[in-house]
Design a protein around this motif. Structure first.
Motif, PDB file in Angstrom:
ATOM      1  N   HIS A  43     -15.413  -3.711   2.790  1.00 54.59           N
ATOM      2  CA  HIS A  43     -14.288  -2.946   2.243  1.00 54.59           C
ATOM      3  C   HIS A  43     -14.563  -2.581   0.784  1.00 54.59           C
ATOM      4  CE1 HIS A  43     -10.922  -3.099   5.241  1.00 54.59           C
ATOM      5  NE2 HIS A  43     -11.749  -3.978   5.778  1.00 54.59           N
ATOM      6  N   TRP A  65      -8.901  -0.370   0.999  1.00 51.22           N
ATOM      7  CA  TRP A  65      -7.999  -0.847   2.053  1.00 51.22           C
ATOM      8  C   TRP A  65      -8.451  -0.401   3.448  1.00 51.22           C
ATOM      9  CZ3 TRP A  65      -3.183  -3.502   1.765  1.00 51.22           C
ATOM     10  CH2 TRP A  65      -2.877  -3.958   0.482  1.00 51.22           C
ATOM     11  N   TYR A 108      -2.956   4.938   7.300  1.00 54.42           N
ATOM     12  CA  TYR A 108      -2.738   3.500   7.138  1.00 54.42           C
ATOM     13  C   TYR A 108      -2.452   2.743   8.436  1.00 54.42           C
ATOM     14  CZ  TYR A 108      -1.330  -0.817   4.792  1.00 54.42           C
ATOM     15  OH  TYR A 108      -1.233  -2.109   4.377  1.00 54.42           O
ATOM     16  N   PHE A 156      -5.360  -6.257  -2.596  1.00 55.75           N
ATOM     17  CA  PHE A 156      -6.337  -6.356  -1.503  1.00 55.75           C
ATOM     18  C   PHE A 156      -7.157  -7.637  -1.635  1.00 55.75           C
ATOM     19  CE2 PHE A 156     -10.634  -5.926   0.062  1.00 55.75           C
ATOM     20  CZ  PHE A 156     -10.398  -5.654   1.400  1.00 55.75           C
ATOM     21  N   PHE A 164       0.826  -1.208   0.000  1.00 60.37           N
ATOM     22  CA  PHE A 164       0.000   0.000   0.000  1.00 60.37           C
ATOM     23  C   PHE A 164       0.866   1.266   0.000  1.00 60.37           C
ATOM     24  CE2 PHE A 164      -2.680   3.200   2.137  1.00 60.37           C
ATOM     25  CZ  PHE A 164      -3.775   3.210   1.281  1.00 60.37           C
TER      26      PHE A 164
END
Length: 169
Positions: A55, A89, A155, A39, A10
């Motif tokens: 998601h 994500w 993140y 993902f 990512f």
């Protein structure tokens, strides 16, 4: 090994997208594709199907808003795709809200910085300060930088990173 991949893919994709947007004012489609495919490939190793669908729904919701902004010529297509792929994500939770807030704040600051640089274009060129030429001449803002910074800031609180941290300890 999967945890290492989750920790690295990512941020690397976001960094690559930011550099591409800074120097070419475009974000390659392959960055968004890599984010989505990675993902889908690695989320099942620690996340149940319901969460994976949530998601993907979060990404779909962000895409719907981005598509409208793109149709109104407010947002670029690469930015819309990168924001959508990044939202996947985070999923539907507080980390998505944090991500979008960070992107908004960094986007505002980036826009102000770009406007400041453009207002000083003659001085920058006379002083031979190394600034990407497109940054001064293009009529758009490389918003991929703001998306990348927002993604990197949010993140650590994302569900996948929390899962990776839990498995590493």
């Amino acid at each position: 090994m999967i945890n290492v991949f989750l920790v690295v893919i990512f941020p690397m994709c976001l960094a690559f997208a930011a550099f591409c947007d800074l120097f070419t004012m475009s974000i390659p489609n392959r960055v968004s594709v890599v984010l989505l495919v990675s993902f889908v490939m690695f989320a099942p190793h620690g996340v149940d199907l319901t969460q994976i669908l949530l998601h993907l729904a979060a990404g779909g919701s962000v895409f719907a808003v981005c598509f409208c902004l793109f149709a109104l010529n407010v947002m670029g297509g690469g930015d819309a795709k990168l924001l959508t792929a990044s939202a996947v994500w985070f999923g539907f939770n507080a980390s998505l809200a944090a991500f979008l807030l960070y992107v908004s704040v960094f986007g505002g600051l980036l826009t102000l910085l770009v406007l400041l640089l453009r207002s000083q274009e003659n001085l920058i060129l006379a002083a031979r300060i190394p600034v990407p030429r497109l940054l001064l001449t293009a009529k758009k803002v490389p918003y991929g930088i703001a998306i990348a910074l927002g993604g990197l800031a949010a993140y650590p609180s994302s569900p996948l990173m929390q899962l990776a941290f839990a498995q590493l300890s």
